[in-house]
Write a protein that holds these residues in place. Structure first.
Motif, PDB file in Angstrom:
ATOM      1  N   UNK A   1     -15.375 -29.951  14.216  1.00  0.00           N
ATOM      2  CA  UNK A   1     -14.891 -29.026  13.776  1.00  0.00           C
ATOM      3  C   UNK A   1     -15.016 -28.244  15.411  1.00  0.00           C
ATOM      4  N   UNK A   2     -16.236 -28.706  15.829  1.00  0.00           N
ATOM      5  CA  UNK A   2     -17.414 -27.528  17.282  1.00  0.00           C
ATOM      6  C   UNK A   2     -16.152 -27.798  18.411  1.00  0.00           C
ATOM      7  N   UNK A   3     -16.062 -29.092  18.370  1.00  0.00           N
ATOM      8  CA  UNK A   3     -15.147 -29.730  19.474  1.00  0.00           C
ATOM      9  C   UNK A   3     -14.366 -29.307  19.436  1.00  0.00           C
TER      10      UNK A   3
ATOM     11  N   UNK B   1      -9.424 -27.287  21.589  1.00  0.00           N
ATOM     12  CA  UNK B   1      -8.727 -26.502  21.460  1.00  0.00           C
ATOM     13  C   UNK B   1      -8.097 -25.323  21.410  1.00  0.00           C
ATOM     14  N   UNK B   2      -8.864 -24.915  19.945  1.00  0.00           N
ATOM     15  CA  UNK B   2      -8.047 -23.636  19.393  1.00  0.00           C
ATOM     16  C   UNK B   2      -8.726 -22.610  20.416  1.00  0.00           C
ATOM     17  N   UNK B   3     -10.221 -22.518  21.546  1.00  0.00           N
ATOM     18  CA  UNK B   3      -9.861 -21.538  22.181  1.00  0.00           C
ATOM     19  C   UNK B   3      -9.190 -21.613  23.127  1.00  0.00           C
TER      20      UNK B   3
ATOM     21  N   UNK C   1      -0.471 -21.965  21.332  1.00  0.00           N
ATOM     22  CA  UNK C   1      -0.687 -22.600  19.847  1.00  0.00           C
ATOM     23  C   UNK C   1       0.447 -21.608  19.264  1.00  0.00           C
ATOM     24  N   UNK C   2       0.039 -20.621  18.900  1.00  0.00           N
ATOM     25  CA  UNK C   2       0.979 -19.265  18.403  1.00  0.00           C
ATOM     26  C   UNK C   2       2.391 -19.231  18.617  1.00  0.00           C
ATOM     27  N   UNK C   3       2.211 -18.947  20.246  1.00  0.00           N
ATOM     28  CA  UNK C   3       4.229 -19.075  21.064  1.00  0.00           C
ATOM     29  C   UNK C   3       4.653 -20.642  20.164  1.00  0.00           C
ATOM     30  N   UNK C   4       4.042 -21.873  20.197  1.00  0.00           N
ATOM     31  CA  UNK C   4       4.925 -22.839  20.184  1.00  0.00           C
ATOM     32  C   UNK C   4       4.842 -23.339  18.148  1.00  0.00           C
TER      33      UNK C   4
END
Length: 901
Positions: A171-173, A178-180, A186-189
């Motif tokens: 989760x940390x990685x 990925x998220x940061x 990601x939002x656009x896709x």
């Protein structure tokens, strides 16, 4: 969650007997089904079933480790079992797929293989569709960067059992790598992916048989909101988004209620089907409406009330979700610069930011309290061709209920509304935005009653409000239409009245009485509110009251009968009303659903318009019909005569005067038919007539490109064989051809010229030459007596595809009208469709010793409308009331008997 819901699947892991495991699983599902019927919330059911499966998988994980060898027992601390997708969200519906992953630290092949076999195989044995994977931490991060679906599933992962430290490190990685780093991408896709789903599962919230998961306004929109919230704000539930102030408390309540409603519906669908089922079919709608206590009213069915609630929830979900998604999108660097140096105000209150029209913050309350400024907002959007920001629309929708309708009934506001309705381009888009904001029903209060009101039949594909707005959009599209339709639309000077009539024409639905008559009253009230002149008021009321008249006349009456045209023209009265009614009819039919407006219907409406225009204008006008000899150009006539003179086959007479004969023959044919028939095909028909002494029955076939239909022409001598229409109708029906029209023309010399216009559902375009010839041969054999139509019916009986509509059979209606035509008695039959119905009716008409001169086959909602122009055996109208009553009763009984078989 209720305390009495069992969560431990005792026996599922202890017993190796798959049958016993399935029995226990089914017991759990049955328990949850009963709880749902008793009133349990949908969230209670999905969470309970998720917890049940958690207990199963955790127990199975422990069992595999305990029974494993030393390597397995030593390696389990380097791996863990993870729930993903809907299961990861604890939203597992009773028959949903289960997504599970074995997550490892490094290469833990031995323990991973043991767990994979032990856990996944047990799920398969229990009948689950399993989305399974075994991945190392590094593999998860790599695939998350490359695969959008995998990234989404990993984002929703939930720890079940095993090494918590391995899961926490993942989760940390994942959050850091990925998220940061990839949040905006990601939002656009994800938004783009959802847009593609809309194209596949429906571009509107108001699908009549929606997919409650993937249709617009479905659960997938809620999932998208949560995915974007997690990526953009680190808040992965609507509760967290509300707690963070990203979603207003009112919006949270709307989303939470919609979520609960859809979960409950989905659980019902799963339990009813005994499998994963997300389509809310008409049958399911009827069942659920009864189960949830809705009852039929004379003007509004229980199922229609239920679906209004459904659409209220899905519309609320979609609208609120769009607002959050718009906020989550980061603009370009130029957009961010513009926030610091915004463009100038428009009309002192509005501004365009990031290609969205918004309201200056310190002017928001002033605009929301002023009907005039609210209309100015939509006028600016209309003129600038810029959509209004979804946040503004949402604010308006929440505030609009506090404003009395009377504040909007002032001349200045009405003038702006009429201006928006006047000029094609963005009228429909503007009206849709006004509807979303709740402003449209302030201007037309009756619109509030049809919001989300479905029309429970197989004919209409949209709710009443969606259909009305689509009708305006369809009218606007005619601005660029090439041909008579576009010409008529462009020449209408007061388009605001036309577009207003389209907006109002179905608002009488859902109320007691005939919706057209109720709509007329709504039109009068709207005219008062908008301060229309008396002439405008009368035009608006007429268009709404008679919005079905032109289609009924064109599709159910003989346009070659002068009385039909005169009667219609007298009712319409003026060319201006005719023009508006013509366009209204085209737009109304086009807005019913995809491909409902066909070339055939367009041709009939165009012919009625042209003939009525000529009647009203007192000249030929842009006529589309008339005597056949007048509708063929001199060049085409000469070409036709040349072909006939050069003919050297059977029936050839060198000295024959073809010119006079062609003129005489064409004069007796309908102008539309002559006009749409190519010269070489018409020559073939005329030669067939001329060859009758040699060959007494001729059958020709062609595909009419202009009308988009196949035509089968039978040419013979009068009284050659009684019941020809019945015979041909039987052949066509058994071969899967839908008869649209039959013209039975008897020429002065006794020649019978029967033209059957049909739609061949086996072909999207023109049928193959082999298909046309096959039908011709079958017709020829039956008419010549070489085989009976009953033999063909038995030999070619087709399986009925499709499912019956859940409302049951509609009452059959038989009407006999003596006033429509001076020469014929007209019989209208409305009945549920069934293969062979036309043949049954035609057979009964023959038994009643009636001659059919013209037939039209159309639709009226979920019924077929079969119309026959008939005479008695002497060619006379049936004037005896007693005979008419006997005909009516006999046909009614025959149709009912056939439909009940």
């Amino acid at each position: 969650m209720s305390e009495d819901l069992p969560l431990t699947p005792t026996g599922l892991t202890e017993h190796k007997d798959s049958y016993l495991g399935l029995h226990l699983l089914q017991e759990q599902r049955e328990f949850l089904r009963q709880r749902l019927i008793e009133g349990a919330m949908g969230s209670e059911i999905t969470q309970a079933f998720s917890d049940f499966m958690d207990a199963l998988l955790i127990a199975r994980f422990r069992e595999v480790i305990q029974q494993g060898n030393a390597g397995v027992r030593a390696g389990w601390q380097q791996c863990c079992l993870v729930a993903m997708g809907g299961y990861g969200r604890r939203e597992l519906a009773p028959y949903s797929d289960i997504d599970v992953m074995i997550l490892t630290q490094g290469n833990q092949g031995e323990v991973a293989e043991a767990l994979s076999t032990g856990v996944f195989h047990r799920l398969w044995d229990l009948g689950f569709q399993v989305g399974h994977s075994v991945r190392s931490l590094a593999e998860c991060l790599t695939i998350a960067e490359a695969d959008l679906a995998a990234c989404t599933a990993l984002m929703e992962s939930r720890f079940l059992i095993g090494s918590a430290s391995v899961f926490q490190e993942f989760q940390r990685k994942f959050a850091r790598r990925i998220i940061k780093k990839r949040a905006q991408r990601f939002v656009f896709d994800k938004i783009q992916e959802r847009e593609r789903e809309y194209a596949k599962f429906g571009e509107t919230v108001f699908m009549l048989e929606p997919n409650i998961k993937k249709s617009k306004g479905g659960l997938r929109d809620l999932h998208l909101l949560q995915w974007v919230g997690q990526a953009r704000y680190g808040a992965g539930t609507i509760q967290e988004l509300s707690n963070r102030g990203i979603i207003a408390i009112q919006d949270y309540q709307v989303l939470q209620e919609a979520q609960e409603f859809l979960w409950r519906v989905r659980c019902f669908l799963h339990f009813e089907a005994g499998r994963a089922q997300d389509i809310l079919t008409f049958d399911d709608q009827v069942r659920l409406s009864a189960l949830w206590g809705f009852v039929d009213h004379p003007h509004l069915l229980a199922v229609e009330q239920f679906m209004q609630v459904y659409f209220r929830h899905t519309t609320g979900l979609f609208d609120r979700g769009r607002r959050v998604l718009d906020q989550a999108r980061k603009g370009t660097w130029l957009d961010r610069v513009r926030r610091w140096w915004p463009p100038p105000l428009i009309e002192g209150h509005f501004r365009i930011l990031e290609n969205r029209l918004t309201i200056q913050t310190d002017k928001l309350l002033e605009v929301m309290e002023s009907p005039m400024l609210l209309l100015r907002l939509f006028m600016v959007s209309y003129r600038q061709a810029v959509p209004i920001d979804s946040c503004i629309l949402n604010e308006l929708s929440q505030h609009m209920g506090t404003l009395p309708n009377e504040q909007f009934h002032i001349k200045s506001v009405s003038g702006l509304f009429r201006h928006i309705l006047s000029t094609p381009g963005r009228i429909a888009q503007t009206l849709e935005a006004m509807h979303q904001a709740g402003l449209l029903e302030k201007l037309v209060p009756a619109f509030s009653r049809v919001r989300g009101l479905m029309q429970f039949n197989q004919y209409h594909k949209y709710t009443v409000d969606e259909h009305s707005l689509l009708a305006v959009r369809e009218a606007e599209r005619l601005q660029n239409h090439q041909g008579i339709i576009g010409e008529v639309y462009r020449n209408i000077p007061d388009k605001d009245i036309l577009h207003l009539a389209l907006l109002l024409h179905d608002l009488g639905k859902g109320r007691p009485g005939d919706h057209s008559e109720v709509g007329q009253g709504i039109a009068h009230l709207t005219a008062d509110r908008l301060d229309l002149s008396e002439k405008e008021r009368q035009a608006l009321a007429f268009l709404v009251r008679h919005h079905l008249q032109m289609s009924h006349t064109a599709f159910r009456r003989d346009l070659n009968d002068p009385k039909t045209i005169v009667t219609f023209a007298r009712n319409v009265k003026t060319v201006g009303i005719l023009q508006k009614l013509f366009i209204l009819t085209i737009a109304d039919i086009s807005a019913v659903g995809p491909e409902v407006m066909t070339k055939w219907k367009e041709s009939l409406l165009g012919e009625l318009y042209s003939l009525t225009y000529a009647e009203l204008a007192g000249d030929t006008g842009p006529s589309n019909s008339g005597a056949g000899s007048k509708k063929i150009s001199p060049k085409a006539r000469n070409e036709l005569i040349g072909i006939l003179r050069n003919y050297r086959g059977e029936g050839h007479y060198p000295e024959f005067d073809w010119s006079e004969w062609v003129n005489t023959t064409l004069q007796q044919l309908p102008g539309r038919y002559v006009q749409s028939t190519p010269v070489d095909q018409m020559a073939a028909y005329l030669l067939a007539i001329h060859s009758l002494p040699v060959k007494s029955i001729q059958v020709e076939a062609r595909f009419n490109e202009t009308l988009g239909v196949s035509e089968y022409v039978l040419i013979t001598r009068e009284q050659t064989k009684p019941g020809i229409f019945m015979q041909v109708a039987g052949v066509l029906a058994t071969m899967g051809l839908q008869v649209l029209e039959a013209q039975i023309m008897t020429l002065k010399d006794g020649t019978v010229w029967d033209v059957f216009s049909v739609y061949d559902s086996d072909y999207e375009g023109p049928p193959s030459a082999g298909r046309l010839e096959e039908v011709v041969q079958e017709i020829q054999q039956v008419v010549e007596g070489r085989q009976s139509v009953h033999q063909i019916v038995e030999r070619r009986r087709r399986m009925a595809f499709g499912r019956p509509f859940p409302t049951g059979r509609h009452p059959t209606e038989v009407h006999i009208d003596q006033g429509v035509s001076d020469a014929y008695t007209v019989i209208d039959i409305f009945a549920d469709d069934k293969q062979g119905l036309l043949f049954v009716i035609a057979k009964m008409l023959v038994q009643l010793d009636l001659s059919i001169h013209m037939a039209r086959i159309g639709t009226r909602l979920d019924q077929v409308a079969d119309v026959f122009y008939v005479t008695n055996s002497h060619g006379e109208k049936i004037l005896s009331g007693e005979n008419c009553e006997q005909i009516q009763l006999t046909l009614h009984a025959a149709v009912d008997q056939f439909l009940d078989e």
